[in-house]
Every structure is written in structure tokens, then in C-alpha cells.
Design a protein around this motif. Structure first.
Motif, mmCIF file in Angstrom:
data_model
loop_
_atom_site.group_PDB
_atom_site.id
_atom_site.type_symbol
_atom_site.label_atom_id
_atom_site.label_comp_id
_atom_site.label_asym_id
_atom_site.label_seq_id
_atom_site.Cartn_x
_atom_site.Cartn_y
_atom_site.Cartn_z
ATOM 1 N N GLY A 141 0.826 -1.208 0.000
ATOM 2 C CA GLY A 141 0.000 0.000 0.000
ATOM 3 C C GLY A 141 0.857 1.253 0.000
ATOM 4 O O GLY A 141 0.608 2.200 -0.749
ATOM 5 N N ILE A 142 1.916 1.244 0.838
ATOM 6 C CA ILE A 142 2.842 2.383 0.879
ATOM 7 C C ILE A 142 3.568 2.511 -0.465
ATOM 8 O O ILE A 142 3.729 3.607 -1.001
ATOM 9 C CB ILE A 142 3.844 2.221 2.044
ATOM 10 C CG1 ILE A 142 3.089 2.290 3.375
ATOM 11 C CG2 ILE A 142 4.927 3.288 1.989
ATOM 12 C CD1 ILE A 142 3.906 1.828 4.577
ATOM 13 N N GLY A 143 3.967 1.366 -1.028
ATOM 14 C CA GLY A 143 4.621 1.369 -2.343
ATOM 15 C C GLY A 143 3.713 1.955 -3.415
ATOM 16 O O GLY A 143 4.158 2.747 -4.256
ATOM 17 N N LEU A 144 2.439 1.590 -3.366
ATOM 18 C CA LEU A 144 1.490 2.093 -4.355
ATOM 19 C C LEU A 144 1.259 3.594 -4.196
ATOM 20 O O LEU A 144 1.005 4.301 -5.173
ATOM 21 C CB LEU A 144 0.161 1.336 -4.247
ATOM 22 C CG LEU A 144 0.222 -0.114 -4.715
ATOM 23 C CD1 LEU A 144 -1.047 -0.854 -4.332
ATOM 24 C CD2 LEU A 144 0.427 -0.175 -6.219
ATOM 25 N N ALA A 145 1.358 4.080 -2.948
ATOM 26 C CA ALA A 145 1.238 5.521 -2.719
ATOM 27 C C ALA A 145 2.361 6.244 -3.458
ATOM 28 O O ALA A 145 2.138 7.295 -4.074
ATOM 29 C CB ALA A 145 1.297 5.823 -1.221
ATOM 30 N N ILE A 146 3.575 5.670 -3.417
ATOM 31 C CA ILE A 146 4.696 6.246 -4.164
ATOM 32 C C ILE A 146 4.413 6.125 -5.674
ATOM 33 O O ILE A 146 4.717 7.021 -6.450
ATOM 34 C CB ILE A 146 6.019 5.550 -3.774
ATOM 35 C CG1 ILE A 146 6.290 5.769 -2.277
ATOM 36 C CG2 ILE A 146 7.189 6.069 -4.608
ATOM 37 C CD1 ILE A 146 7.342 4.858 -1.690
ATOM 38 N N GLY A 147 3.772 5.006 -6.057
ATOM 39 C CA GLY A 147 3.426 4.787 -7.463
ATOM 40 C C GLY A 147 2.453 5.831 -8.011
ATOM 41 O O GLY A 147 2.460 6.113 -9.210
ATOM 42 N N THR A 148 1.636 6.435 -7.116
ATOM 43 C CA THR A 148 0.703 7.464 -7.610
ATOM 44 C C THR A 148 1.466 8.674 -8.144
ATOM 45 O O THR A 148 0.941 9.418 -8.968
ATOM 46 C CB THR A 148 -0.266 7.944 -6.502
ATOM 47 O OG1 THR A 148 0.487 8.505 -5.432
ATOM 48 C CG2 THR A 148 -1.150 6.825 -6.006
ATOM 49 N N LEU A 149 2.719 8.860 -7.652
ATOM 50 C CA LEU A 149 3.545 9.952 -8.178
ATOM 51 C C LEU A 149 3.808 9.736 -9.661
ATOM 52 O O LEU A 149 3.816 10.675 -10.461
ATOM 53 C CB LEU A 149 4.875 10.040 -7.412
ATOM 54 C CG LEU A 149 4.787 10.421 -5.945
ATOM 55 C CD1 LEU A 149 6.157 10.330 -5.297
ATOM 56 C CD2 LEU A 149 4.222 11.828 -5.792
ATOM 57 N N LEU A 150 4.007 8.471 -10.024
ATOM 58 C CA LEU A 150 4.256 8.119 -11.422
ATOM 59 C C LEU A 150 3.012 8.412 -12.275
ATOM 60 O O LEU A 150 3.112 8.994 -13.359
ATOM 61 C CB LEU A 150 4.619 6.632 -11.497
ATOM 62 C CG LEU A 150 5.270 6.122 -12.778
ATOM 63 C CD1 LEU A 150 6.603 6.801 -13.007
ATOM 64 C CD2 LEU A 150 5.475 4.606 -12.684
ATOM 65 N N MET A 151 1.843 8.028 -11.772
ATOM 66 C CA MET A 151 0.599 8.279 -12.493
ATOM 67 C C MET A 151 0.382 9.788 -12.650
ATOM 68 O O MET A 151 -0.010 10.262 -13.723
ATOM 69 C CB MET A 151 -0.588 7.655 -11.742
ATOM 70 C CG MET A 151 -1.921 7.889 -12.428
ATOM 71 S SD MET A 151 -3.310 7.087 -11.616
ATOM 72 C CE MET A 151 -3.647 8.213 -10.279
ATOM 73 N N THR A 152 0.653 10.533 -11.565
ATOM 74 C CA THR A 152 0.479 11.984 -11.610
ATOM 75 C C THR A 152 1.424 12.610 -12.639
ATOM 76 O O THR A 152 1.008 13.445 -13.446
ATOM 77 C CB THR A 152 0.739 12.607 -10.225
ATOM 78 O OG1 THR A 152 -0.063 11.927 -9.258
ATOM 79 C CG2 THR A 152 0.394 14.079 -10.212
ATOM 80 N N LEU B 52 7.189 -2.744 -13.325
ATOM 81 C CA LEU B 52 7.054 -4.143 -12.919
ATOM 82 C C LEU B 52 6.740 -4.225 -11.421
ATOM 83 O O LEU B 52 5.813 -4.926 -11.006
ATOM 84 C CB LEU B 52 8.340 -4.913 -13.244
ATOM 85 C CG LEU B 52 8.318 -6.415 -12.979
ATOM 86 C CD1 LEU B 52 7.337 -7.116 -13.903
ATOM 87 C CD2 LEU B 52 9.711 -7.021 -13.156
ATOM 88 N N GLY B 53 7.517 -3.474 -10.633
ATOM 89 C CA GLY B 53 7.288 -3.443 -9.188
ATOM 90 C C GLY B 53 5.908 -2.903 -8.864
ATOM 91 O O GLY B 53 5.190 -3.450 -8.020
ATOM 92 N N TRP B 54 5.524 -1.837 -9.579
ATOM 93 C CA TRP B 54 4.215 -1.229 -9.350
ATOM 94 C C TRP B 54 3.080 -2.197 -9.672
ATOM 95 O O TRP B 54 2.145 -2.350 -8.887
ATOM 96 C CB TRP B 54 4.091 0.047 -10.194
ATOM 97 C CG TRP B 54 2.739 0.658 -10.148
ATOM 98 C CD1 TRP B 54 2.220 1.422 -9.144
ATOM 99 C CD2 TRP B 54 1.708 0.523 -11.136
ATOM 100 N NE1 TRP B 54 0.928 1.776 -9.460
ATOM 101 C CE2 TRP B 54 0.595 1.242 -10.671
ATOM 102 C CE3 TRP B 54 1.634 -0.125 -12.368
ATOM 103 C CZ2 TRP B 54 -0.588 1.324 -11.387
ATOM 104 C CZ3 TRP B 54 0.471 -0.048 -13.088
ATOM 105 C CH2 TRP B 54 -0.628 0.672 -12.599
ATOM 106 N N SER B 55 3.183 -2.882 -10.820
ATOM 107 C CA SER B 55 2.094 -3.787 -11.221
ATOM 108 C C SER B 55 1.996 -4.983 -10.271
ATOM 109 O O SER B 55 0.891 -5.397 -9.904
ATOM 110 C CB SER B 55 2.266 -4.241 -12.671
ATOM 111 O OG SER B 55 3.500 -4.890 -12.857
ATOM 112 N N ALA B 56 3.157 -5.516 -9.849
ATOM 113 C CA ALA B 56 3.134 -6.651 -8.914
ATOM 114 C C ALA B 56 2.534 -6.217 -7.570
ATOM 115 O O ALA B 56 1.696 -6.916 -6.992
ATOM 116 C CB ALA B 56 4.540 -7.213 -8.726
ATOM 117 N N ALA B 57 2.966 -5.031 -7.093
ATOM 118 C CA ALA B 57 2.437 -4.513 -5.827
ATOM 119 C C ALA B 57 0.933 -4.261 -5.929
ATOM 120 O O ALA B 57 0.169 -4.544 -5.012
ATOM 121 C CB ALA B 57 3.158 -3.224 -5.438
#
Lengths: 131, 108
Positions: B11-22, B52-57
Motif C-alpha cells: 500500500g505504501i509502495g502504491l502511494a509512491i506509485g501514484t507519483l508516477l501516475m500523476t 514491474l514493481g508497481w504492477s506486482a504490488a
């Protein structure tokens, strides 16, 4: 001798429930985290399908994709659900692990503020692309 | 169990991933050059590793999330079922991530 535990609180459990507890929010936070997670089940699957189609896409491809009524609405729904879920989830993690009062309150406020700004940046971008 | 804390970690990793989407959305809204820059970065080895990390997470958090929702509704607590759904989460994550990347590379 074992005695019945006695706590000197004037307020009854029912009174606490009616006042929605110490945070005045009752189960609202808990419920919103579940509600957004439910919304994100179909939205995330749709988003993944959409992003696979955007592999190697140019900006024009994104603009023509976002021109449809469905992508723009679903993208904004996804952004709202995602960032709401994110700040609610991170708040639970912070509340569980950060012991120091000011650090805990400060980091929760920071997370909420950043989530809101990121969500707004995403929504404005989607509107600019799709309208 | 280990899966429960992994739900939080992803969940924390995905929060960082939202930076990528933004970044991706804002760049698309700003200019051709900015968007071409993101797309170029995402095609580099580091970009692919991040995706890859984002999709797996994401898949892991998605499936453990479904499991948590079932628990919230009062189902899935007896020991054999609890163990089985735990392994099912891991299997589903691996299968879904592989499938996404096979489709991704086929499209690319």
C-alpha cells in the motif's frame, strides 16, 4: 480476591456511540476505506486495460483516447477513489506505528495535504486533456 | 501473518506509485515534449523495473484487499480456508502480473 473491574466514567457506552467516539467520526473512516476499495476493484482493472493500450503512445494518442466520455469520467472517478483510499490507508498505518503525538498528527496532515494536491493535479490534467 | 503486513507495505509502495501516475497525466496535459520524456523514461530498464514493481504490488494489494473485504464481511476465517486463500493470493498475483506483462510486450 478478584473484584469486578470498575471504571469511573460517567459516560455510558451508548453515550459514547451516540457521540461517535473520541474522534467524532465513528466508523466513517473505516467505512470509507472499504467503500473506496470496492470502487477501486472495477476501476483498477479498467485502468490497467487502458494503460496497456497506452504503451508507446504519443500525446495525440492520449488526447484522442481521453476525448471519449467514458475515459474522462472513469479516470476522474479512479483518481478520486485512489487518492481518498491512499490517504485513508496511510493514516491507519501512521496511527498504528507513529507513537509521538505531534509527529503523528503532522504526518497525517502532510499525507492528506499531499494527497489532495496530487488528486487535483491529476483531475486538472485529465480535464485539460479531455475537454 | 506475513501477508497482512505485506498488504500495508505494498500500500505504501502504491502511494509512491501514484507519483508516477500523476507525472504521466500532468506531462500529457502540459506538452508533447514533456509526455515524450515520460514515455521514454518508462521504456528504460529503470522505468520498466518501476512499472514491474508497481504492477506486482498493485495485483498483490488488490488480491489481499479482496481477502480483507471477505474477512470484514465475516467470511474466510477457518484455518484451512485462511491458508488456502493466502496461497491463492500469491498465485493470483504471479499469474496476473505475468499475464499483464505478456500482453504488454505483445502490444509493444
Amino acid at each position: 480476591m478478584a473484584r469486578t473491574p470498575h471504571v469511573d466514567v460517567m459516560r455510558s457506552p451508548l453515550g459514547r456511540a451516540r457521540g461517535l467516539g473520541s474522534a467524532r467520526a465513528g466508523a466513517h473512516h473505516w467505512w470509507m476505506l472499504r467503500l473506496t476499495s470496492l470502487a477501486l476493484v472495477p476501476l483498477t482493472l479498467w485502468f490497467l486495460c487502458a494503460m496497456v493500450r497506452m504503451i508507446g503512445a504519443t500525446r495525440d494518442d492520449v488526447v484522442s483516447w481521453m476525448a471519449g466520455p467514458l475515459p474522462i469520467v472513469l479516470m476522474i472517478a479512479l483518481v478520486i477513489a485512489t487518492f481518498h483510499h491512499m490517504q485513508a490507508g496511510l493514516q491507519v498505518v501512521i496511527e498504528d506505528y507513529v507513537d509521538h503525538d505531534w509527529l503523528r498528527i503532522g504526518s497525517i496532515l502532510l499525507v492528506r495535504g499531499l494527497s489532495l494536491l496530487l488528486a487535483l493535479a491529476c483531475i486538472v490534467s485529465v480535464l485539460r486533456l479531455g475537454l | 501473518m506475513a501477508l497482512s503486513i505485506s498488504h500495508r507495505v505494498t500500500g505504501i509502495g502504491l502511494a509512491i506509485g501514484t507519483l508516477l501516475m500523476t507525472w504521466w497525466l500532468v506531462a500529457a496535459a502540459v506538452s508533447d515534449d514533456a509526455f515524450a520524456g515520460v514515455q521514454r523514461f518508462l521504456a528504460t530498464p529503470i522505468g520498466i523495473l518501476l512499472l514491474l514493481g508497481w504492477s506486482a504490488a498493485l495485483f498483490f494489494h488488490f488480491f489481499t484487499g479482496l481477502r480483507h473485504l471477505a474477512w470484514d464481511a465475516g467470511y474466510g476465517f477457518d484455518k484451512p480456508l485462511y491458508e488456502r486463500t493466502g496461497w491463492a493470493v500469491i498465485a493470483a498475483t504471479i499469474v496476473a502480473t505475468l499475464l499483464l506483462w505478456i500482453i504488454g510486450f505483445a502490444v509493444w
